[in-house]
Design an enzyme around this catalytic site. Structure first.
Site, PDB file in Angstrom:
ATOM      1  CE1 TYR A  30      -8.792  73.823 -12.957  1.00  0.00           C
ATOM      2  CE2 TYR A  30      -7.299  72.107 -12.071  1.00  0.00           C
ATOM      3  CZ  TYR A  30      -7.386  73.215 -12.886  1.00  0.00           C
ATOM      4  OH  TYR A  30      -6.666  73.772 -13.434  1.00  0.00           O
ATOM      5  CD  GLU A  31     -10.869  75.488  -7.691  1.00  0.00           C
ATOM      6  OE1 GLU A  31     -11.756  75.822  -6.666  1.00  0.00           O
ATOM      7  OE2 GLU A  31      -9.777  75.222  -7.232  1.00  0.00           O
ATOM      8  N   GLY A  32     -15.466  73.243  -9.255  1.00  0.00           N
ATOM      9  CA  GLY A  32     -16.821  73.171  -9.861  1.00  0.00           C
ATOM     10  C   GLY A  32     -17.094  73.009 -11.141  1.00  0.00           C
TER      11      GLY A  32
END
Lengths: 596, 596
Positions: A437-439
């Site tokens: 998550y968050e890239g």
């Protein structure tokens, strides 16, 4: 399964490596004196250890659940969040104008680490609010700031980030959610967002959704995305809550880990349209979202560090307690397993990587403070460039590291580690989201290669390598086997990193797929080399303290030994990574799709 | 989440690397003609894919459960096991005298891989029975063989291994379970055993527990352990079931993975004593148990390979299906993610490690067949030594590899991978037990260092390295970038492995803790180098096939590319591991217990 914040190491890193004494001379950071910082950290540590950490395992067993559009969070979360808000912890790094404590990022950083070590599931709600606050501070109108910031900073409300849609995972160009202007300054928002962390919960009376959507006139792709505030409850002019908005949680996910944090599917506009207001300018949503993302990415790096620290502490406690088999070098009865060399190797691997990642992240936070508060624009700019180079490394490497560490954390426990009741397995499960998550790590690596290395021809990377070389010179001047080993490993590491930076910069245009075949390995290499660098600096400081007769020789000797371990066991991976990056793209790209 | 057995690769490895054409000339192995083997594998593949593989995810969601001393297995397991038994799959490698198919280990090996790829939880019951059969074949009395073997080989009953006790994990010296002779040739057994896989279930009418216990006159430590048969139901002279024995399942564990396989706590003798009979001689139980363990360890290595293959297949299917983001080298619309270099790198990493571990394990199985069936005792002995050197590597490295691979398997899925419904996360959870049970990786490494390397001064290890060097000479004679890269990486690997073998042999006496500080890393290094060796051999065969105009050039080219990937990305870790082993013990051992 208790947690004790590693305050000693945190303060060592802040004071000796990350430049707290410089940071607290910056305009606006003067309150962060060494004494104040220590007091803040001690208070935060108490809150985290006493209130939040005990919820981690119980909330995993009884996660948040969805019923009829409502999400009930795990037992204890509501009271804990109330305590968190009342103590002002949400506002540590936010401006005093909106009720925050206005402390530098370097001081907020250990607080975030502690909260995440205590419970990632719990900490996520605060992390998302931090992101929303950053975005509104940057791009919000005065009215939006007046309406939303104070309740967010105080923890009265929480914030969310709404990016992902079913058809668009990491690819924001594919966002389809629509925002239709109503002529009165508001928009009606229609669409489905998935993977929305704390998209619905019962911790606060309102939730401020920040939503990426397209206006009717928007160009296709990422250049046509705008950012909207869509609160769960509309807010009246006096700040009181108005009507329920048309933004509803239709389900939450059944996940591998971080089970207590609700991951929502949000439906906007199924009953006429969710009312939202535009943040900043139209079609600049991605830019604003990146402000949230960058803050959040740094925060996710800290999640990895906190989780790895927790896993390490639990493994150490077990290894000291569990008696089994004789000491290899003795014939007496069974000993605690911390006496067995391979257990010790795992513990040192865990410890050294946690300490290295912590040091790198905190150094990054200090640089960020200089980048934001220094009165010389040129100094700000050069520090910002270094900080931005470090962000994908701190996010990507610390989180990948947390998966190595939590895996060893289970392994140290042997069969007991596989039993959920022990708690070690939860860390292994929780860690897996952090590289996603968050890239994902690959997205971080794309950023590192594209925006952070190729764009300036590797200039910032090389300036950092230059600093590594300065440390190498200091290491060479030290005597003894430890410093010799650290010097050799770091030198080999910096040579490898420099070669890779040059390879990346030189080959991007002619062999883009080849370069990106090694992007994640480049990120890992950079993490290892820079982690080794800050550990080497820590060892040098420790030696100076010992030479100066500083009281706590045990701590400093352990720091040198830990840096030595990191050099021998982790930094030595650098040369192999270099070969894999520079020579290894042929094997990555050779197969046709059918051959898989 | 389907599974398709990789028959093509399996047959390639069996025929071209593991010497099926030699094995089926051995006395007793003549039935294993190439055609027969292919037919057996095809049948087994069908059964596994159609009957067992579909149960893997559903049984994870609804695991076996305990109620009032009984264990109900997951839906579908009972029928599947009945089908498994009726088709004769339990007996593939067991003697025809007791109803088995009498096929070589090399043929049983892919069958075991396929069953485990389909469902480790299901396959475990068969794996444990295999171990019990091996132990009884070696040490059972004629009467015991007559009573127990045929029902075990046919799958009418199943077997278990009872080693671990609450106070004794890996340390069998601490076993306390008592066996008191009754004067009639039987014993009464009293004690608690934990972590007993399929210690209770509803798949068959009887369960044959093999139990380690101490007789009253036994010396302390591992030299006082005997092996007993303690059936769940006593067996009458005519083979029918008699009274329920005093061996009861008091609970099963709540585990991170392999949830469908019941892990029992067994209580022996709480109601007067569980009746058992001694297997072989008193106080030689550990020796017999090692027969089971060695077979089981090899089998657990195959579990790692099968699970990794399954995870790879699932990741490939997702990567081909999931459309997201543009191709880096193109400006058209979004493409399936298999076009993105880092996804491809992960898939190649997964693929190359699975293929390497498979090749090494199958080569080991072929050597085991020579070791057991060759008519020349000297040939048997030398092959046995090589096989026994390989067992801890096959177990330890394949299972550690499976954790790397299943982690990448989740990562390829991005956010979807973290959702349990996708199924990728299950593999990540299931994999974690494989480095723990049947001896942790550290226990395997102890075996590799102690019994397998130091005892003969590294002679067997060096003889294998000699074979690696022969392959290097063949690689050097090939042209082209792929073979050049493979040659270089393998040469560096064999140099590193040789240096480590010499270090281990030379320093064991003077620096035992230093040597064992690197034991797991030595195991990993050996796995990488020998895995790289068999991949290099595979590439040479593939090139010869291509040069000879063999039809399936696509398969052979993929094999060369996969070997190249392994060389560049995995084998290149060898030099760093060498440094960590040879130079890295100081950092492992420096801290006092208090400093942790």
């Amino acid at each position: 399964m208790t947690y004790k914040a590693p305050l000693k190491d945190m303060l060592f890193v802040m004071n000796e490596l990350a430049g707290l004494s410089t940071v607290n001379t910056l305009p606006g950071c003067e309150d962060a004196t060494a004494d104040t910082v220590e007091a803040v950290l001690e208070e935060n540590a108490k809150f985290c250890a006493n209130v939040v950490a005990p919820l981690n395992h119980s909330s995993d067993k009884e996660p948040s659940f969805w019923h009829d559009g409502q999400v009930t969070t795990s037992k204890g979360f509501k009271d804990a969040f109330k305590g968190f808000a009342q103590a002002g912890w949400q506002g540590v790094q936010h401006p005093t104008d909106f009720g925050g404590q206005g402390l530098p990022k370097l001081v907020a950083t250990p607080c975030i680490e502690m909260l995440n070590a205590s419970s990632i599931s719990f900490a996520l709600v605060a992390l998302l609010s931090d992101g929303a606050i950053e975005a509104l501070l940057t791009a919000g109108s005065d009215e939006q700031k007046a309406t939303y910031l104070e309740p967010l900073v105080s923890g009265k409300w929480t914030g969310t980030m709404n990016l992902t849609e079913p058809q668009a995972g990491s690819d924001l160009a594919a966002v389809r959610t629509r925002a239709v202007p109503q002529g009165d300054g508001t928009y009606k928002v229609f669409g489905t967002k998935i993977f929305i962390t704390y998209g619905e919960h019962d911790l606060t009376e309102n939730i401020v959704h920040l939503v990426l959507a397209r206006t009717p006139s928007a160009p296709p792709g990422v250049k046509g995305i705008s950012l909207f505030i869509v609160p769960k409850f509309l807010v009246n002019a006096d700040g009181s809550l108005g009507a329920r908005n048309d933004a509803h949680c239709v389900s939450i996910e059944h996940k591998l880990g971080i089970k207590a944090s609700p991951t929502a599917v949000l439906q906007f506009g199924d009953n006429g349209g969710a009312i939202g207001t535009l943040v900043g300018e139209e079609n600049r949503g991605l830019e604003y979202m990146f402000i949230m993302m960058n803050a959040a990415r740094f925060g996710v790096g800290l999640q990895g560090i906190g989780l790895a620290e927790r896993s390490y502490q639990q493994a150490v406690a077990f290894a000291k307690d569990r008696v089994q088999s004789r000491d290899l070098a003795g014939s007496a009865g069974p000993v605690s397993i911390i006496h067995h060399p391979d257990v010790r190797r795992m513990l040192m691997s865990m410890r050294s990587q946690v300490e290295a990642a912590r040091a790198l992240a905190y150094v990054g936070a200090g640089i960020s403070d200089v980048a934001h508060h220094h009165d010389d624009a040129a100094v700000r700019a050069s520090n910002l460039a270094v900080y931005e180079y470090l962000v994908p490394i701190i996010k990507g490497w610390s989180t990948e590291m947390s998966q190595d560490v939590t895996r060893d954390g289970v392994q140290v426990h042997g069969g007991m580690g596989f039993i959920e009741e022990t708690g070690a397995a939860q860390h292994y499960r929780d860690a897996k989201i952090l590289t996603i998550y968050e890239g994902t790590t690959a997205i971080q690596a794309n950023d590192l290669v594209g925006r952070k290395t190729v764009r300036d021809g590797g200039a910032v990377a090389k300036s950092i390598i230059g600093q590594v070389r300065e440390t190498e010179a200091l290491l060479a001047a030290q005597g003894g086997a430890d410093f010799k080993a650290i010097h050799r490993a770091l030198s080999e590491g910096s040579v490898a990193l420099e070669a890779v930076v040059e390879y990346v910069a030189a080959n991007m245009k002619t062999d883009i797929k080849g370069v990106f075949s090694g992007s994640v390995l480049y990120l890992k290499l950079a993490g290892i080399v820079l982690g080794g660098w800050v550990m080497a600096r820590a060892a040098l400081v420790a030696q100076a303290k010992i030479d100066g007769g500083d009281g706590d020789a045990g701590f400093y000797k352990a720091k040198i030994a830990t840096a030595r371990f990191f050099a021998d066991h982790i930094l030595t991976q650098a040369s192999g990574l270099r070969t894999a990056i520079v020579e290894g793209s042929a094997g990555v790209l050779a197969l046709t799709e059918d051959q898989f």
